[in-house]
Structure formats: structure tokens, C-alpha cells
Write a protein that holds these residues in place. Sequence first.
Motif, mmCIF file in Angstrom:
data_model
loop_
_atom_site.group_PDB
_atom_site.id
_atom_site.type_symbol
_atom_site.label_atom_id
_atom_site.label_comp_id
_atom_site.label_asym_id
_atom_site.label_seq_id
_atom_site.Cartn_x
_atom_site.Cartn_y
_atom_site.Cartn_z
ATOM 1 N N LYS A 6 -13.056 2.659 -0.040
ATOM 2 C CA LYS A 6 -11.795 3.380 0.118
ATOM 3 C C LYS A 6 -10.743 2.833 -0.841
ATOM 4 C CE LYS A 6 -8.347 4.727 3.574
ATOM 5 N NZ LYS A 6 -7.934 4.631 5.002
ATOM 6 N N GLU A 7 -10.694 1.512 -0.977
ATOM 7 C CA GLU A 7 -9.743 0.885 -1.905
ATOM 8 C C GLU A 7 -10.010 1.320 -3.345
ATOM 9 O OE1 GLU A 7 -10.048 -3.287 -1.452
ATOM 10 O OE2 GLU A 7 -9.218 -3.337 0.585
ATOM 11 N N ILE A 8 -11.282 1.325 -3.720
ATOM 12 C CA ILE A 8 -11.638 1.727 -5.086
ATOM 13 C C ILE A 8 -11.293 3.197 -5.306
ATOM 14 C CG2 ILE A 8 -13.518 1.959 -6.755
ATOM 15 C CD1 ILE A 8 -14.996 -0.239 -5.109
ATOM 16 N N GLY A 9 -11.632 4.032 -4.332
ATOM 17 C CA GLY A 9 -11.348 5.460 -4.444
ATOM 18 C C GLY A 9 -9.863 5.743 -4.578
ATOM 19 N N GLN A 10 -9.054 5.030 -3.792
ATOM 20 C CA GLN A 10 -7.604 5.219 -3.869
ATOM 21 C C GLN A 10 -7.061 4.788 -5.227
ATOM 22 O OE1 GLN A 10 -6.424 2.983 -0.375
ATOM 23 N NE2 GLN A 10 -6.297 4.837 0.892
ATOM 24 N N LEU A 11 -7.580 3.694 -5.747
ATOM 25 C CA LEU A 11 -7.141 3.245 -7.064
ATOM 26 C C LEU A 11 -7.494 4.270 -8.136
ATOM 27 C CD1 LEU A 11 -7.144 -0.116 -8.761
ATOM 28 C CD2 LEU A 11 -8.596 1.632 -9.790
ATOM 29 N N ILE A 12 -8.719 4.811 -8.071
ATOM 30 C CA ILE A 12 -9.146 5.799 -9.062
ATOM 31 C C ILE A 12 -8.235 7.018 -9.017
ATOM 32 C CG2 ILE A 12 -10.993 7.420 -9.678
ATOM 33 C CD1 ILE A 12 -13.005 5.297 -8.743
ATOM 34 N N VAL A 13 -7.948 7.521 -7.816
ATOM 35 C CA VAL A 13 -7.119 8.719 -7.665
ATOM 36 C C VAL A 13 -5.691 8.459 -8.128
ATOM 37 C CG1 VAL A 13 -6.108 10.316 -5.991
ATOM 38 C CG2 VAL A 13 -8.522 9.711 -5.827
ATOM 39 N N GLN A 14 -5.121 7.332 -7.705
ATOM 40 C CA GLN A 14 -3.737 7.015 -8.091
ATOM 41 C C GLN A 14 -3.597 6.859 -9.604
ATOM 42 O OE1 GLN A 14 -2.768 3.532 -5.772
ATOM 43 N NE2 GLN A 14 -2.766 4.675 -3.824
ATOM 44 N N SER A 15 -4.569 6.195 -10.208
ATOM 45 C CA SER A 15 -4.522 5.998 -11.660
ATOM 46 C C SER A 15 -4.660 7.326 -12.391
ATOM 47 C CB SER A 15 -5.623 5.029 -12.092
ATOM 48 O OG SER A 15 -5.611 4.836 -13.486
ATOM 49 N N ALA A 16 -5.615 8.154 -11.946
ATOM 50 C CA ALA A 16 -5.868 9.428 -12.627
ATOM 51 C C ALA A 16 -4.709 10.412 -12.454
ATOM 52 C CB ALA A 16 -7.156 10.052 -12.101
ATOM 53 N N GLU A 17 -4.001 10.329 -11.340
ATOM 54 C CA GLU A 17 -2.897 11.255 -11.089
ATOM 55 C C GLU A 17 -1.592 10.814 -11.744
ATOM 56 O OE1 GLU A 17 -2.715 11.635 -6.857
ATOM 57 O OE2 GLU A 17 -4.303 13.169 -6.793
ATOM 58 N N ASP A 18 -1.578 9.629 -12.333
ATOM 59 C CA ASP A 18 -0.387 9.144 -13.021
ATOM 60 C C ASP A 18 -0.239 9.890 -14.355
ATOM 61 O OD1 ASP A 18 1.613 7.798 -14.359
ATOM 62 O OD2 ASP A 18 0.938 5.804 -13.743
ATOM 63 N N PRO A 19 0.784 10.727 -14.497
ATOM 64 C CA PRO A 19 0.927 11.506 -15.732
ATOM 65 C C PRO A 19 1.202 10.661 -16.965
ATOM 66 C CG PRO A 19 2.884 11.725 -14.357
ATOM 67 C CD PRO A 19 1.874 10.988 -13.542
#
Length: 418
Positions: free
Chosen positions: A297-310
Motif C-alpha cells: 500500500k505504501e509503495i502504491g501510494q508513492l507511485i500514484v502521488q509521484s505520477a500525479e504530480d504535474p
Amino acid sequence: MGVAKSWGGTCSAEPGKRRKMAAVVAMDTQLMLGVGLIEKDTNGEVLWVWCYPSTTASLRNLLLRKCCLTDENKLLHPFVFGQYRRTWFYVTTVEVPDSSVLKKVTHFSIVLTAKDFNPEKYAAFTRILCRIYLKYGSPVKMMESYIAVLTKGICQSEENGSFLSRDFDGRKAYLAGSIKDIVSQFGMETIILHTALMLKKRIVVYHPKIEAVQEFTRTLPALVWHRQDWSILHSYMHLHAEELEGLQMCTGYIAGFVDLEVSNRPDLYDVFVNLADSEIIIAPLAKEAMTMGKLHKEIGQLIVQSAEDPEKSDSQVIQDIALKTKEIFTHLAPFSEASDAGKVFLNVEALKQKRFPPATENFLYHLAAAEQMLKADSYFIHGSLSSPLGAALLSVRLRAPGTVGTEASLLHKCCWEP
């Protein structure tokens, strides 16, 4: 001999530049394997017309399948690429205009085979070869350009365009896809793909359009950037016995298909991605190894947050994921020990005593197995071979007997930044 003279000439470059250019030329000589020509005539027949040097009947038949000229749906795919038993193929197909000297040909494909993954490089070169063939209608002119690149790393023409091998860095090919697009489509489920790649599982991707399959699959290895291993990519597969035999010899892979029938072949995948429906399915036999927990879950959240950063580019997202991957390996580091031969192994008993959450411990065991960090007796320390985990761990070892991955000592010598 006469042709050789036309390729000759003197070089007035500085010694340092000459040495650098010579290194590039040597690399191309080692990487490029051959060039071929496939034609479709006015009668609708598709023929393998010419190649240099000679090739096997097996590879010739495979390339005839890969070029779109034999497809019944008659869709034209300008450029496709893939891999078969460590040989990369790149195919550019064009329709012959009325103005061409090729009066009895309606379409043709130029095929390049090579040892390296670099679609942009070989797409550029095959386009030039196509223009040459359209103008002259002779394979001889194409071979001259092919030999020029093979021997000097360059071919130049005012009419047909210029090609310089050193303009195409292989590392850039690794970064050409978009991780952000993948995360945009799958969100938190991207962690399933990341986990599957970390554990060297078999991923099958389906979409009816080959262009979509290739764009998606070529990007996935970047999720495990620490390996920088695109040899796991098989971006254009058919449900053909010979192709599947070669695929199933691989420990783990990413395989792309345009035939939905592959969804009925659970023997081919641990994770199935229906790209058209934005759906990811974990095969029943892989669910135990793919059990998700707090760490995922931690890894998934990091991936999503990083990818959604414009503000972040795709390469920065890859770097963020790579750094998180490094953290995962730090979990294993305190429990790793070197053998007399210098190979790094996991001390399974020490890891069990740490009492990680069950899902984390399970993941770390499977990760160690994927990295060839488990000794044979480790399977018995964790549990019997008849248990789901014992069987799963054994299957990882049996898929690649006697092999030692270059990742075995990642903790000590890997470059993590893209």
C-alpha cells in the motif's frame, strides 16, 4: 570490390573523435544482425524476397507473421517490434504509391534484426531503407546503406535522409514510454504490476491494437529500473507453438498479444492485463505470492502521488519508484550473508525472527527467491515443499536452474537512478 570503393574515403577527424566513432561503429557491428525484404504483389501474394545475410527458415516464418501483410484484416501497421529468443526484430511496412518504380508490388516490409532494444533507432533506419527501395526498386541499394551503417555507423543521402547510429542512445529507449500514463489508467492497481515485476512473474498484456500493446509493454520494465533489463519484453506475440515454446523458457516476462484468446491460456501468465478494459487479473496460482499488505500500500501510494504530480517528468517518477525499491532491498540487507564464493544469500531464520507482518514477510521471501538469494534448505526452513509457499518458491528456482541473476548482489553494486 567496386562497391567497396564507394564506401571508402579518408577521415580527417581528431584522434579522440576517431576513436569514439570507431567504438560506435564496433558496437553497431556487434548489434545489427541482418536486413530483409517482404513484398505483397498485385496478385495478393506475400513473399520473402531478399535478405542479407542469410537467415533461418524459422526466423523467416516468424517475420512473415509479424509483418501485417499476411493479416486477413488488411490493417496496415507502419512499424512493429518484438523479440524472439534474444533476437530483436523491427518491421516497417509501407504502401507503394503509383509513382514508384515498383509496378507489380502493392506493399512491402523492411525487416531489421538486432541484439539490442532500440525501437526509435531502427524505425528511423528502416524508414530510410524504405525510401531507397521505393526510389530504386533494388535491394542492392538498400544493402549499400545497411553495410555503410554496419561499418561506419552512418549513411547519408540528401534525397532519402541521413542516419547516424550515435544519435540513438539505448538508455533513451528505456525512458521513451510513459509511466504516468500507466498510473493514470490503473491508479493503485499499478502496484500489482510493480509487485509482479519485482517477483519476476509472467505478465501477459492484451489489446486489439498492436500499437497500444507495444507502447504499454515497453514501459513496464521501467517499474523495476534497478535491473534495467528489457530482455524480459516480448511486445508482439502470436499464439503460435514455436513462439510460445520460446516464451515459456523464460523465468519471467512481459508478453503482448492482440488475440483475446490468450485470456484462455492461464498456463501463460501469472498476471493478465486487459488493456482495452483497464482490468488486471491475478491468476489463482499466483495469488499467494502476490498477497498485498501494508508495504505494498505504501509503495502504491508513492507511485500514484509521484505520477500525479504535474511538476514531475516520467523519468523523475521512475527515479522515485527506484528509490522506494532500494528501500525494499534494505529490508533484506540485515539478513543477507555472503557465501564463500561471494554470492549473497538470505538468512531465512533471521528474517523469520524479525516478525514482519505476514504479507511483508511473504513478499520478502518471494523477492529473495526471484533474486536467487535463497539456499536450497531455505524452502524447508519456511515450510514444507507441499505448502503453497514452498511450492511457489521451488517453482521460481526450477524455472531457471543453475542461473545466478546479475541482481543477486544488488544491495552492493546497483545504480538506482534513471
